[in-house]
Design a protein around this motif. Structure first.
Motif, PDB file in Angstrom:
ATOM      1  N   HIS A  56       7.700 -11.290   7.281  1.00  0.00           N
ATOM      2  CA  HIS A  56       9.042 -10.901   6.880  1.00  0.00           C
ATOM      3  C   HIS A  56       9.040 -10.267   5.492  1.00  0.00           C
ATOM      4  O   HIS A  56      10.102 -10.152   4.870  1.00  0.00           O
ATOM      5  CB  HIS A  56       9.975 -12.117   6.906  1.00  0.00           C
ATOM      6  N   ASP A  57       7.844  -9.871   5.043  1.00  0.00           N
ATOM      7  CA  ASP A  57       7.708  -9.216   3.729  1.00  0.00           C
ATOM      8  C   ASP A  57       6.849  -7.970   3.897  1.00  0.00           C
ATOM      9  O   ASP A  57       5.669  -7.950   3.549  1.00  0.00           O
ATOM     10  CB  ASP A  57       7.089 -10.176   2.715  1.00  0.00           C
ATOM     11  N   VAL A  58       7.445  -6.942   4.483  1.00  0.00           N
ATOM     12  CA  VAL A  58       6.789  -5.639   4.624  1.00  0.00           C
ATOM     13  C   VAL A  58       7.366  -4.721   3.558  1.00  0.00           C
ATOM     14  O   VAL A  58       8.593  -4.634   3.402  1.00  0.00           O
ATOM     15  CB  VAL A  58       7.010  -5.050   6.031  1.00  0.00           C
ATOM     16  N   ARG A  59       6.510  -4.043   2.831  1.00  0.00           N
ATOM     17  CA  ARG A  59       6.954  -3.217   1.712  1.00  0.00           C
ATOM     18  C   ARG A  59       6.357  -1.807   1.808  1.00  0.00           C
ATOM     19  O   ARG A  59       5.223  -1.640   2.250  1.00  0.00           O
ATOM     20  CB  ARG A  59       6.536  -3.831   0.375  1.00  0.00           C
ATOM     21  N   TRP A 272       1.680   3.365   0.417  1.00  0.00           N
ATOM     22  CA  TRP A 272       1.082   2.133   0.926  1.00  0.00           C
ATOM     23  C   TRP A 272       2.159   1.394   1.710  1.00  0.00           C
ATOM     24  O   TRP A 272       3.231   1.117   1.177  1.00  0.00           O
ATOM     25  CB  TRP A 272       0.612   1.238  -0.218  1.00  0.00           C
ATOM     26  N   VAL A 273       1.874   1.094   2.963  1.00  0.00           N
ATOM     27  CA  VAL A 273       2.730   0.205   3.744  1.00  0.00           C
ATOM     28  C   VAL A 273       1.965  -1.107   3.882  1.00  0.00           C
ATOM     29  O   VAL A 273       0.907  -1.160   4.511  1.00  0.00           O
ATOM     30  CB  VAL A 273       3.060   0.788   5.122  1.00  0.00           C
ATOM     31  N   THR A 274       2.457  -2.146   3.258  1.00  0.00           N
ATOM     32  CA  THR A 274       1.745  -3.418   3.248  1.00  0.00           C
ATOM     33  C   THR A 274       2.618  -4.515   3.832  1.00  0.00           C
ATOM     34  O   THR A 274       3.839  -4.522   3.663  1.00  0.00           O
ATOM     35  CB  THR A 274       1.334  -3.826   1.818  1.00  0.00           C
ATOM     36  N   ALA A 275       1.956  -5.410   4.522  1.00  0.00           N
ATOM     37  CA  ALA A 275       2.614  -6.600   5.053  1.00  0.00           C
ATOM     38  C   ALA A 275       1.882  -7.812   4.499  1.00  0.00           C
ATOM     39  O   ALA A 275       0.646  -7.879   4.543  1.00  0.00           O
ATOM     40  CB  ALA A 275       2.572  -6.601   6.583  1.00  0.00           C
ATOM     41  N   LEU A 276       2.621  -8.750   3.955  1.00  0.00           N
ATOM     42  CA  LEU A 276       2.035  -9.932   3.329  1.00  0.00           C
ATOM     43  C   LEU A 276       2.024 -11.091   4.326  1.00  0.00           C
ATOM     44  O   LEU A 276       3.042 -11.394   4.951  1.00  0.00           O
ATOM     45  CB  LEU A 276       2.817 -10.313   2.075  1.00  0.00           C
ATOM     46  N   PHE A 277       0.849 -11.740   4.451  1.00  0.00           N
ATOM     47  CA  PHE A 277       0.678 -12.831   5.404  1.00  0.00           C
ATOM     48  C   PHE A 277       0.109 -14.053   4.700  1.00  0.00           C
ATOM     49  O   PHE A 277      -0.615 -13.935   3.693  1.00  0.00           O
ATOM     50  CB  PHE A 277      -0.286 -12.425   6.528  1.00  0.00           C
ATOM     51  N   GLU A 278       0.410 -15.214   5.282  1.00  0.00           N
ATOM     52  CA  GLU A 278      -0.241 -16.433   4.816  1.00  0.00           C
ATOM     53  C   GLU A 278      -1.731 -16.366   5.137  1.00  0.00           C
ATOM     54  O   GLU A 278      -2.159 -15.641   6.041  1.00  0.00           O
ATOM     55  CB  GLU A 278       0.384 -17.666   5.483  1.00  0.00           C
ATOM     56  N   GLN A 279      -2.511 -17.136   4.411  1.00  0.00           N
ATOM     57  CA  GLN A 279      -3.960 -16.979   4.492  1.00  0.00           C
ATOM     58  C   GLN A 279      -4.532 -17.361   5.862  1.00  0.00           C
ATOM     59  O   GLN A 279      -5.552 -16.814   6.284  1.00  0.00           O
ATOM     60  CB  GLN A 279      -4.636 -17.789   3.391  1.00  0.00           C
ATOM     61  N   GLY A 361       7.532  -7.133  10.180  1.00  0.00           N
ATOM     62  CA  GLY A 361       6.529  -6.502  11.010  1.00  0.00           C
ATOM     63  C   GLY A 361       5.641  -7.531  11.673  1.00  0.00           C
ATOM     64  O   GLY A 361       5.726  -8.738  11.402  1.00  0.00           O
ATOM     65  N   ALA A 362       4.783  -7.041  12.553  1.00  0.00           N
ATOM     66  CA  ALA A 362       3.865  -7.915  13.282  1.00  0.00           C
ATOM     67  C   ALA A 362       2.603  -7.142  13.620  1.00  0.00           C
ATOM     68  O   ALA A 362       2.620  -5.911  13.738  1.00  0.00           O
ATOM     69  CB  ALA A 362       4.514  -8.445  14.548  1.00  0.00           C
ATOM     70  N   ILE A 363       1.508  -7.887  13.762  1.00  0.00           N
ATOM     71  CA  ILE A 363       0.211  -7.323  14.142  1.00  0.00           C
ATOM     72  C   ILE A 363      -0.196  -7.955  15.473  1.00  0.00           C
ATOM     73  O   ILE A 363      -0.094  -9.173  15.645  1.00  0.00           O
ATOM     74  CB  ILE A 363      -0.848  -7.599  13.070  1.00  0.00           C
TER      75      ILE A 363
END
Length: 393
Positions: A56-59, A272-279, A361-363
């Motif tokens: 829920h943190d796509v930048r 840059w399109v980045t999505a932040l994920f937990e480790q 976003g999602a992968i």
């Protein structure tokens, strides 16, 4: 999606227990009816977060260039407007080139004079070399005469002692030898003076004339190159394709070479399109996998992407160099996230993404393909909510 599944499940329960009454509605069936959806949806979400992780943190981020003048001068032209798109090499502003051109002209006129001075110094140096060579020849000739005079002195001495020769001849030979020795000392002194003049460094530490002329010429050439470079910096061109924002410069203003005072900000088109994920969410994420994002600037639109790479670093992995040992005391520690860089698919290449746009976003990894559909439905339902503007004024 979870609500939809619950509604479908509720419909099945209603059909089985109430409409057709295939099973009795007692305590046991009631407990089972409530446990099944809770356990099933929990297991589904757990697996979904592993095989199709969401963020829920796509930048959307762009490279920013803070434009600082390389030279100080009066601005004569600013041919761009705020938020105007420009191509690489387009002129963003011009500084009055007159003072810098005068400096170039001055140095260009000075260099021929210094070259002539160097030529004159080299000619003087050649003259000194000729004089040294002549002095060396004169010393060699005097040395030959000294050898002969020494032999003559020895002969006249022996003759004078034996009575076969006159004492006057002996004294005359002795005087000739001393005279030649004095001539040789004078010639050696003259040669030493020529050598001292031609040497690179004189006894007082100052450069000789030729070395000084060469140094002055090289310094002038270096100053000319610097002056030409400064003249080129009076015209600032766009470093890449992009847009000009925060434009504060106007004709007549003084552009100052001061690092913390940029005159405008240049936003490059490269993004840059980045999505932040937990480790622990990205264990199966690899480059080339399918991804989808939904930005708030495009409600109800799914943007197809592809995983480019994972940025395997964050601020918590950085150890700042200092004179103190790292503090190992346990404090309020929060696990840092990792960024996954995404690139737009070919069909989305022309889509404008505003720098700073955010979304979700999602992968979709290579595992659990059948349940990827659940994640896709969740993403699509979520982006429809972006149509709502939830504020009271």
């Amino acid at each position: 999606m979870e609500i939809l599944l619950l509604l479908i499940y509720s419909g099945i329960v209603w059909l089985v227990f109430f409409k057709y009454k295939w099973l009795p509605w007692n305590t046991f069936t009631q407990a089972v009816s409530f446990i099944i959806p809770i356990v099933s949806i929990s297991i589904l979400i757990l697996f979904l977060n592993i095989v199709a992780p969401s963020s829920h943190d796509v930048r959307v981020m762009n490279y920013n260039v803070e434009v600082v003048p390389a030279v100080t001068g009066l601005v004569t032209e600013v041919p761009v407007e705020p938020n105007q798109h420009v191509k690489k090499g387009d002129v963003l502003y011009r500084i009055d080139p007159e003072p810098f051109q005068l400096k170039v002209n001055n140095l260009q006129a000075r260099i021929p004079m210094l070259e002539a001075k160097l030529i004159s110094a080299k000619a003087y140096d050649k003259e000194l070399e000729d004089q040294i060579e002549a002095a060396s020849s004169n010393i060699s000739m005097i040395d030959a005469q000294l050898d002969l005079a020494a032999k003559r002195l020895e002969q006249t001495r022996e003759l004078a002692l034996s009575g076969a020769g006159s004492k006057f001849d002996y004294e005359q030979a002795e005087a000739n030898l001393k005279n030649l020795q004095a001539q040789r000392a004078a010639a050696q002194s003259e040669k030493s003076q020529y050598i001292q003049r031609i040497s690179a460094v004189a006894s007082d530490g100052e450069l000789s004339e030729i070395a000084q002329a060469r140094a002055d010429l090289e310094q002038a050439k270096a100053e000319l190159e610097e002056a030409k470079w400064k003249l080129e910096q009076t015209v600032y061109r766009a470093p890449a394709d992009g847009r000009v924002v925060n434009l504060q410069l106007r004709p007549g203003a003084m552009a100052v070479q001061f690092p913390i005072k940029p005159v405008m900000t240049f936003i490059e088109d490269e993004q840059w399109v980045t999505a932040l994920f937990e480790q622990n969410e990205i264990r199966y994420v690899e480059a080339g996998q399918e991804a989808e994002i939904a930005l708030k600037t495009y409600p109800n639109r799914i943007i197809k992407c592809e995983v480019e790479h994972i940025v395997w670093a964050n601020a918590q992995g950085q150890l700042t160099a200092s004179g103190r040992l790292p503090d190992t005391q346990e404090t309020g520690f929060e696990e840092g996230r990792f960024a996954v860089r995404l690139k737009l698919s070919e069909e989305e290449k022309g889509l404008f993404l505003a720098p700073g746009a955010v979304g979700q976003g999602a992968i979709y990894t290579d595992h659990g393909g059948p349940i990827h559909l659940v994640r896709k439905v969740i993403i699509r339902v979520g982006t429809k909510m972006d149509w709502l503007v939830l504020k009271l004024h």
